[in-house]
Motif scaffolding. Structure first.
Motif, PDB file in Angstrom:
ATOM      1  N   LEU A 189      79.675  38.326  72.230  1.00  0.00           N
ATOM      2  CA  LEU A 189      80.477  37.672  71.201  1.00  0.00           C
ATOM      3  C   LEU A 189      80.757  36.219  71.570  1.00  0.00           C
ATOM      4  O   LEU A 189      80.670  35.320  70.732  1.00  0.00           O
ATOM      5  CB  LEU A 189      81.791  38.437  71.002  1.00  0.00           C
ATOM      6  CG  LEU A 189      82.714  37.974  69.902  1.00  0.00           C
ATOM      7  CD1 LEU A 189      82.037  38.130  68.545  1.00  0.00           C
ATOM      8  CD2 LEU A 189      84.012  38.759  69.941  1.00  0.00           C
ATOM      9  N   TYR A 190      81.054  35.974  72.834  1.00  0.00           N
ATOM     10  CA  TYR A 190      81.300  34.612  73.303  1.00  0.00           C
ATOM     11  C   TYR A 190      80.057  33.746  73.111  1.00  0.00           C
ATOM     12  O   TYR A 190      80.151  32.605  72.655  1.00  0.00           O
ATOM     13  CB  TYR A 190      81.705  34.637  74.777  1.00  0.00           C
ATOM     14  CG  TYR A 190      81.852  33.268  75.373  1.00  0.00           C
ATOM     15  CD1 TYR A 190      82.986  32.506  75.149  1.00  0.00           C
ATOM     16  CD2 TYR A 190      80.837  32.713  76.145  1.00  0.00           C
ATOM     17  CE1 TYR A 190      83.114  31.238  75.671  1.00  0.00           C
ATOM     18  CE2 TYR A 190      80.948  31.457  76.667  1.00  0.00           C
ATOM     19  CZ  TYR A 190      82.090  30.713  76.435  1.00  0.00           C
ATOM     20  OH  TYR A 190      82.191  29.464  76.955  1.00  0.00           O
ATOM     21  N   LEU A 191      78.879  34.276  73.462  1.00  0.00           N
ATOM     22  CA  LEU A 191      77.645  33.510  73.296  1.00  0.00           C
ATOM     23  C   LEU A 191      77.351  33.228  71.832  1.00  0.00           C
ATOM     24  O   LEU A 191      76.908  32.126  71.487  1.00  0.00           O
ATOM     25  CB  LEU A 191      76.472  34.255  73.924  1.00  0.00           C
ATOM     26  CG  LEU A 191      76.450  34.270  75.447  1.00  0.00           C
ATOM     27  CD1 LEU A 191      75.317  35.144  75.947  1.00  0.00           C
ATOM     28  CD2 LEU A 191      76.327  32.858  75.987  1.00  0.00           C
ATOM     29  N   MET A 192      77.602  34.193  70.958  1.00  0.00           N
ATOM     30  CA  MET A 192      77.374  33.979  69.525  1.00  0.00           C
ATOM     31  C   MET A 192      78.269  32.872  68.997  1.00  0.00           C
ATOM     32  O   MET A 192      77.826  32.009  68.231  1.00  0.00           O
ATOM     33  CB  MET A 192      77.609  35.275  68.751  1.00  0.00           C
ATOM     34  CG  MET A 192      76.516  36.296  68.938  1.00  0.00           C
ATOM     35  SD  MET A 192      76.858  37.920  68.229  1.00  0.00           S
ATOM     36  CE  MET A 192      77.714  37.572  66.730  1.00  0.00           C
ATOM     37  N   LEU A 227      82.792  47.345  76.721  1.00  0.00           N
ATOM     38  CA  LEU A 227      83.366  46.267  75.924  1.00  0.00           C
ATOM     39  C   LEU A 227      83.482  44.998  76.750  1.00  0.00           C
ATOM     40  O   LEU A 227      83.127  43.907  76.300  1.00  0.00           O
ATOM     41  CB  LEU A 227      84.746  46.684  75.398  1.00  0.00           C
ATOM     42  CG  LEU A 227      85.470  45.672  74.533  1.00  0.00           C
ATOM     43  CD1 LEU A 227      84.769  45.528  73.195  1.00  0.00           C
ATOM     44  CD2 LEU A 227      86.908  46.088  74.329  1.00  0.00           C
ATOM     45  N   THR A 228      83.952  45.125  77.982  1.00  0.00           N
ATOM     46  CA  THR A 228      84.165  43.960  78.834  1.00  0.00           C
ATOM     47  C   THR A 228      82.853  43.345  79.306  1.00  0.00           C
ATOM     48  O   THR A 228      82.718  42.117  79.352  1.00  0.00           O
ATOM     49  CB  THR A 228      85.022  44.353  80.050  1.00  0.00           C
ATOM     50  OG1 THR A 228      86.252  44.903  79.588  1.00  0.00           O
ATOM     51  CG2 THR A 228      85.311  43.159  80.919  1.00  0.00           C
ATOM     52  N   LEU A 229      81.891  44.164  79.665  1.00  0.00           N
ATOM     53  CA  LEU A 229      80.664  43.650  80.272  1.00  0.00           C
ATOM     54  C   LEU A 229      79.568  43.304  79.270  1.00  0.00           C
ATOM     55  O   LEU A 229      78.687  42.504  79.581  1.00  0.00           O
ATOM     56  CB  LEU A 229      80.111  44.668  81.276  1.00  0.00           C
ATOM     57  CG  LEU A 229      80.992  44.931  82.493  1.00  0.00           C
ATOM     58  CD1 LEU A 229      80.351  45.976  83.379  1.00  0.00           C
ATOM     59  CD2 LEU A 229      81.233  43.649  83.269  1.00  0.00           C
ATOM     60  N   ILE A 230      79.599  43.879  78.077  1.00  0.00           N
ATOM     61  CA  ILE A 230      78.502  43.661  77.126  1.00  0.00           C
ATOM     62  C   ILE A 230      78.990  43.000  75.837  1.00  0.00           C
ATOM     63  O   ILE A 230      78.484  41.954  75.436  1.00  0.00           O
ATOM     64  CB  ILE A 230      77.788  44.991  76.810  1.00  0.00           C
ATOM     65  CG1 ILE A 230      77.145  45.537  78.095  1.00  0.00           C
ATOM     66  CG2 ILE A 230      76.749  44.805  75.717  1.00  0.00           C
ATOM     67  CD1 ILE A 230      76.556  46.911  77.956  1.00  0.00           C
ATOM     68  N   ILE A 289      87.337  60.208  80.521  1.00  0.00           N
ATOM     69  CA  ILE A 289      86.086  59.571  80.928  1.00  0.00           C
ATOM     70  C   ILE A 289      85.652  58.522  79.907  1.00  0.00           C
ATOM     71  O   ILE A 289      85.172  57.442  80.268  1.00  0.00           O
ATOM     72  CB  ILE A 289      84.966  60.627  81.109  1.00  0.00           C
ATOM     73  CG1 ILE A 289      85.349  61.608  82.207  1.00  0.00           C
ATOM     74  CG2 ILE A 289      83.633  59.975  81.394  1.00  0.00           C
ATOM     75  CD1 ILE A 289      85.544  60.983  83.564  1.00  0.00           C
ATOM     76  N   GLY A 290      85.824  58.807  78.638  1.00  0.00           N
ATOM     77  CA  GLY A 290      85.376  57.887  77.594  1.00  0.00           C
ATOM     78  C   GLY A 290      86.164  56.596  77.531  1.00  0.00           C
ATOM     79  O   GLY A 290      85.614  55.551  77.186  1.00  0.00           O
ATOM     80  N   GLY A 291      87.424  56.647  77.867  1.00  0.00           N
ATOM     81  CA  GLY A 291      88.255  55.440  77.831  1.00  0.00           C
ATOM     82  C   GLY A 291      87.764  54.360  78.782  1.00  0.00           C
ATOM     83  O   GLY A 291      87.462  53.239  78.352  1.00  0.00           O
ATOM     84  N   PRO A 292      87.670  54.660  80.068  1.00  0.00           N
ATOM     85  CA  PRO A 292      87.166  53.641  80.998  1.00  0.00           C
ATOM     86  C   PRO A 292      85.719  53.220  80.732  1.00  0.00           C
ATOM     87  O   PRO A 292      85.366  52.056  80.901  1.00  0.00           O
ATOM     88  CB  PRO A 292      87.276  54.306  82.374  1.00  0.00           C
ATOM     89  CG  PRO A 292      88.331  55.341  82.201  1.00  0.00           C
ATOM     90  CD  PRO A 292      88.218  55.810  80.783  1.00  0.00           C
ATOM     91  N   VAL A 293      84.882  54.160  80.298  1.00  0.00           N
ATOM     92  CA  VAL A 293      83.491  53.807  79.999  1.00  0.00           C
ATOM     93  C   VAL A 293      83.437  52.839  78.824  1.00  0.00           C
ATOM     94  O   VAL A 293      82.738  51.818  78.877  1.00  0.00           O
ATOM     95  CB  VAL A 293      82.655  55.072  79.723  1.00  0.00           C
ATOM     96  CG1 VAL A 293      81.303  54.717  79.129  1.00  0.00           C
ATOM     97  CG2 VAL A 293      82.488  55.885  80.992  1.00  0.00           C
ATOM     98  N   SER A 294      84.167  53.124  77.765  1.00  0.00           N
ATOM     99  CA  SER A 294      84.149  52.228  76.608  1.00  0.00           C
ATOM    100  C   SER A 294      84.789  50.880  76.941  1.00  0.00           C
ATOM    101  O   SER A 294      84.312  49.837  76.477  1.00  0.00           O
ATOM    102  CB  SER A 294      84.849  52.878  75.417  1.00  0.00           C
ATOM    103  OG  SER A 294      86.210  53.112  75.704  1.00  0.00           O
ATOM    104  N   ALA A 295      85.825  50.861  77.751  1.00  0.00           N
ATOM    105  CA  ALA A 295      86.450  49.599  78.148  1.00  0.00           C
ATOM    106  C   ALA A 295      85.494  48.767  78.998  1.00  0.00           C
ATOM    107  O   ALA A 295      85.421  47.541  78.849  1.00  0.00           O
ATOM    108  CB  ALA A 295      87.733  49.874  78.915  1.00  0.00           C
ATOM    109  N   THR A 296      84.750  49.424  79.881  1.00  0.00           N
ATOM    110  CA  THR A 296      83.783  48.715  80.713  1.00  0.00           C
ATOM    111  C   THR A 296      82.665  48.128  79.866  1.00  0.00           C
ATOM    112  O   THR A 296      82.281  46.964  80.049  1.00  0.00           O
ATOM    113  CB  THR A 296      83.202  49.663  81.773  1.00  0.00           C
ATOM    114  OG1 THR A 296      84.278  50.160  82.566  1.00  0.00           O
ATOM    115  CG2 THR A 296      82.198  48.957  82.653  1.00  0.00           C
TER     116      THR A 296
END
Length: 50
Positions: free
Chosen positions: A29-32, A21-24, A12-19
């Motif tokens: 980081l790109y905006l900074m 990372l991708t969405l937030i 459960i933690g793998g997909p949650v952390s990947a999501t």
């Protein structure tokens, strides 16, 4: 039963952390980077073409 709980946390933690990372984290980081980078370099105008 004892080994199933850590496995469930990983599954459960793998997909949650990947999501997250991708969405937030990556857009933030790109905006900074985009705010600190000069506009001329971001558009590629200042880079020499060889």
């Amino acid at each position: 039963m004892i080994t199933q709980r850590p496995l469930a946390v990983v599954v459960i933690g793998g997909p949650v952390s990947a999501t997250l990372l991708t969405l937030i984290v990556l857009p933030a980081l790109y905006l900074m980077i985009a705010m600190r980078w000069p506009a001329s370099l971001a558009s590629g105008d200042a880079l020499p073409m060889h």
